[in-house]
Write an enzyme that holds these catalytic residues in place. Structure first.
Site, PDB file in Angstrom:
ATOM      1  N   GLU A 198       5.477  -3.314  11.734  1.00 52.50           N
ATOM      2  CA  GLU A 198       4.232  -2.537  11.716  1.00 52.50           C
ATOM      3  C   GLU A 198       3.213  -3.382  10.970  1.00 52.50           C
ATOM      4  O   GLU A 198       3.425  -3.743   9.822  1.00 52.50           O
ATOM      5  CB  GLU A 198       4.363  -1.160  11.084  1.00 52.50           C
ATOM      6  CG  GLU A 198       5.635  -0.845  10.342  1.00 52.50           C
ATOM      7  CD  GLU A 198       5.637   0.497   9.686  1.00 52.50           C
ATOM      8  OE1 GLU A 198       5.824   1.464  10.412  1.00 52.50           O
ATOM      9  OE2 GLU A 198       5.469   0.573   8.451  1.00 52.50           O
ATOM     10  N   CYS A 245      -3.068   1.404   6.855  1.00 54.33           N
ATOM     11  CA  CYS A 245      -3.079   0.770   8.181  1.00 54.33           C
ATOM     12  C   CYS A 245      -3.711   1.712   9.186  1.00 54.33           C
ATOM     13  O   CYS A 245      -4.246   1.275  10.199  1.00 54.33           O
ATOM     14  CB  CYS A 245      -1.663   0.417   8.605  1.00 54.33           C
ATOM     15  SG  CYS A 245      -0.584   1.842   8.678  1.00 54.33           S
ATOM     16  N   ASN A 263       0.801  -1.231   0.000  1.00 51.55           N
ATOM     17  CA  ASN A 263       0.000   0.000   0.000  1.00 51.55           C
ATOM     18  C   ASN A 263       0.835   1.284   0.000  1.00 51.55           C
ATOM     19  O   ASN A 263       0.396   2.310  -0.495  1.00 51.55           O
ATOM     20  CB  ASN A 263      -1.035  -0.004   1.135  1.00 51.55           C
ATOM     21  CG  ASN A 263      -0.432  -0.053   2.515  1.00 51.55           C
ATOM     22  OD1 ASN A 263       0.701  -0.501   2.686  1.00 51.55           O
ATOM     23  ND2 ASN A 263      -1.166   0.396   3.500  1.00 51.55           N
TER      24      ASN A 263
END
Ligand code: NAP
Length: 497
Positions: free
Chosen positions: A268, A302, A172
């Site tokens: 992450e 996210c 992304n």
């Protein structure tokens, strides 16, 4: 394609509309001996963006051996020289900004503004890392602070490199979240083995070339392509990898953490971020933040807001204001069109169908689809669901698409309990005009960060950025990433008595 600069990253001859990429073994761009490639299709129009080499385990071993050998000399290269190289790499990114923006739009389906902003933010981030690295320093400690010790010792505490850092980026933000690992790793004297995502691997290959052309020495950076499922486990568990820096889903994070025992991890992972709206919230501001937070880049962030918690009276105001704001801000359609402000395609038609299935499942379980819930190709229409409960998959799992759920609660305590009961813990938002109340609620939430009167976000990039629970391990943000990419090396001098 800017021919001279990027010429050697592709198999010749090639066309600009489809790039047959090589992989970088630490020394040169190569065609894999596997003879296998993987195709990258554009989410925007299903055209072939290009192909990536699928490297063999033997080629991974060779690149890692080069990295291991080169790392020590790199760590001993003066910091000012490493800083110069990272600045130069960021200059190259700016130089080719237009080309890279167009490539990113095509490869991961970003709008023009989103793609351009990722490219420029990446260059800014690398510069900031390079500047900040110069203020990372060690310290000395005296021994006589601790009871029972006299002044007989002094500890010189240096920062040393971790060694070879495996950097794995997601689709992304494939260039930004690659650079956010590669730049601090290099600056702190590590060698980097970069495994780009498959979707986003072509921009990853280009990023690698920016570092190579900027002067990263032989062996210190490699770019190993191939599907995560095929080469991922071999890489993370490889004995020559000293640290793993990963961004991706919680599922992949949990799986790879178990394959890298005793290695430092900087992870992450998934977000699934909630917002609590309190009765005194500024509804216009709240709705705007919620809409931007939920639907930018089709919800594939996210830090996207995934569900809103409020009491019935507040919900009566929030939902219509969010709907009105959506009418103003969202223009759905082709992501390549500059008019498309918020919602383009998700990563593939397959994922789009999975998202629509989860929406349908929520509807069958009693959720009400207020708008959206359909797809055209890879474009999922911006979806609002009310009457949703926390056990429905649309709330309990991270749905990586433009879907926002409203969960009605009886009070703030119930909202906090739902958030704290989640397996995710990246960010949360609290909307209230009373910042004191916001602080109190924030203090009860088990998430990495809480935003008061703003949607969750990563930036500015020098703020600490972290997920807890299944949302991550360790802390990023410029200084924090530089620290994480290094370890303390205390050397104790025992003074002659
Ligand atoms: P993903 O499917 O987990 O993939 C992430 C990366 O891991 C890709 O490079 C992938 O390679 C690789 N990979 C897959 N399986 C692997 C394995 N077994 N071993 C090693 N590597 C493996 O995630 P994604 O779909 O690309 O990204 C979206 C996810 O990332 C979302 O959950 C999002 O919340 C999360 N994310 C989190 C943050 C944050 O800051 N917390 C930021 C951005 C994204 P392939 O592509 O080749 O499979």
């Amino acid at each position: 394609m800017p021919a001279d600069f990027f010429n050697d990253i592709t198999v010749q001859p090639h066309t600009d509309s489809s790039l047959a990429c090589k992989y970088f073994d630490g020394k040169a761009w190569q065609v894999s001996r596997s003879g296998k490639t993987v195709s990258v299709m554009s989410p925007a129009d299903a055209s072939l963006v290009g192909t990536l080499q699928i490297v063999t385990h033997e080629e991974i071993d060779e690149a890692l051996l080069k990295a291991k050998k080169a790392q020590i000399a790199w760590e001993h290269t003066p910091l000012h020289a490493r800083v110069k190289i990272v600045h130069l790499a960021s200059d190259w990114i700016r130089q080719f900004e237009e080309y890279l923006t167009a490539l990113l739009m095509r490869e991961v389906g970003k709008t023009h503004d989103d793609a351009k902003s990722e490219i420029l933010r990446t260059a800014d981030l690398m510069d900031y890392f390079a500047d900040e690295a110069q203020s990372i320093k060690g310290e000395t400690l005296d021994s006589d602070n601790f009871p029972g010790f006299d002044k007989g010792r002094i500890a010189l505490i240096e920062r040393a490199a971790q060694g070879v850092v495996l950097c794995i980026a997601p689709f992304n933000y494939p260039i930004n979240l690659a650079a956010s690992k590669i730049a601090p790793a290099l600056l702190m004297g590590n060698a980097v083995v970069f495994k780009p995502p498959t979707q986003g691997g072509i921009i990853g290959v280009h990023l690698t070339q920016a570092f190579v052309k900027a002067g990263v020495p032989e062996g210190v950076i490699s770019c190993l392509t191939g599907g995560g499922a095929e080469i991922g486990e071999y890489l993370v568990s490889h004995p020559m990898v000293d640290m793993v820096a990963f961004t991706g889903s919680s599922e992949t994070g949990v799986a790879i953490a178990s394959k890298a025992p005793m290695k430092p991890l900087l992870f992450e992972c998934g977000g699934n971020n909630p917002s609590i709206v309190l009765p005194d919230a500024d509804m216009m501001l709240t709705a705007r933040e919620i809409v931007k937070g939920s639907f930018s880049y089709a919800g594939q962030r996210c830090t996207a807001i995934k569900y809103v918690l409020a009491t019935p009276e507040v919900m009566e105001k929030v939902i219509p204001t969010v709907e009105k704001t959506m009418d103003e801000l969202i223009h759905e359609g082709d992501s390549r069109s500059p008019e498309t402000k918020m919602v383009g395609p998700v990563v593939s038609e397959k994922v789009a169908q999975e998202i629509v299935d989860v929406i349908e499942e929520a509807r069958i379980q009693g959720g009400v689809v207020l708008r959206g819930g359909t797809r055209k190709g890879a474009v999922v229409s911006a979806t609002l669901l009310s009457n949703v409960t926390p056990s429905m998959r649309v709330v309990s799992c991270e749905i990586f698409g433009p879907v926002l759920s409203f969960v009605t609660v009886k009070d703030t305590a119930e909202a906090v309990s739902i958030i704290n009961g989640s397996t995710y813990g990246l960010q949360a938002s609290v909307f209230t005009k009373d910042e004191g109340t916001g602080l109190v609620v924030a203090g009860t939430l088990n998430t990495g960060t809480v935003q008061i009167n703003g949607s969750p976000q990563r930036g500015p990039d020098h703020f600490p950025f972290l997920g807890i629970k299944h949302s991550g391990v360790g802390v990023q943000g410029v200084r924090y990433s530089l620290e994480a990419m290094s370890r303390l090396r205390p050397i104790v001098i025992n003074k002659p008595s």
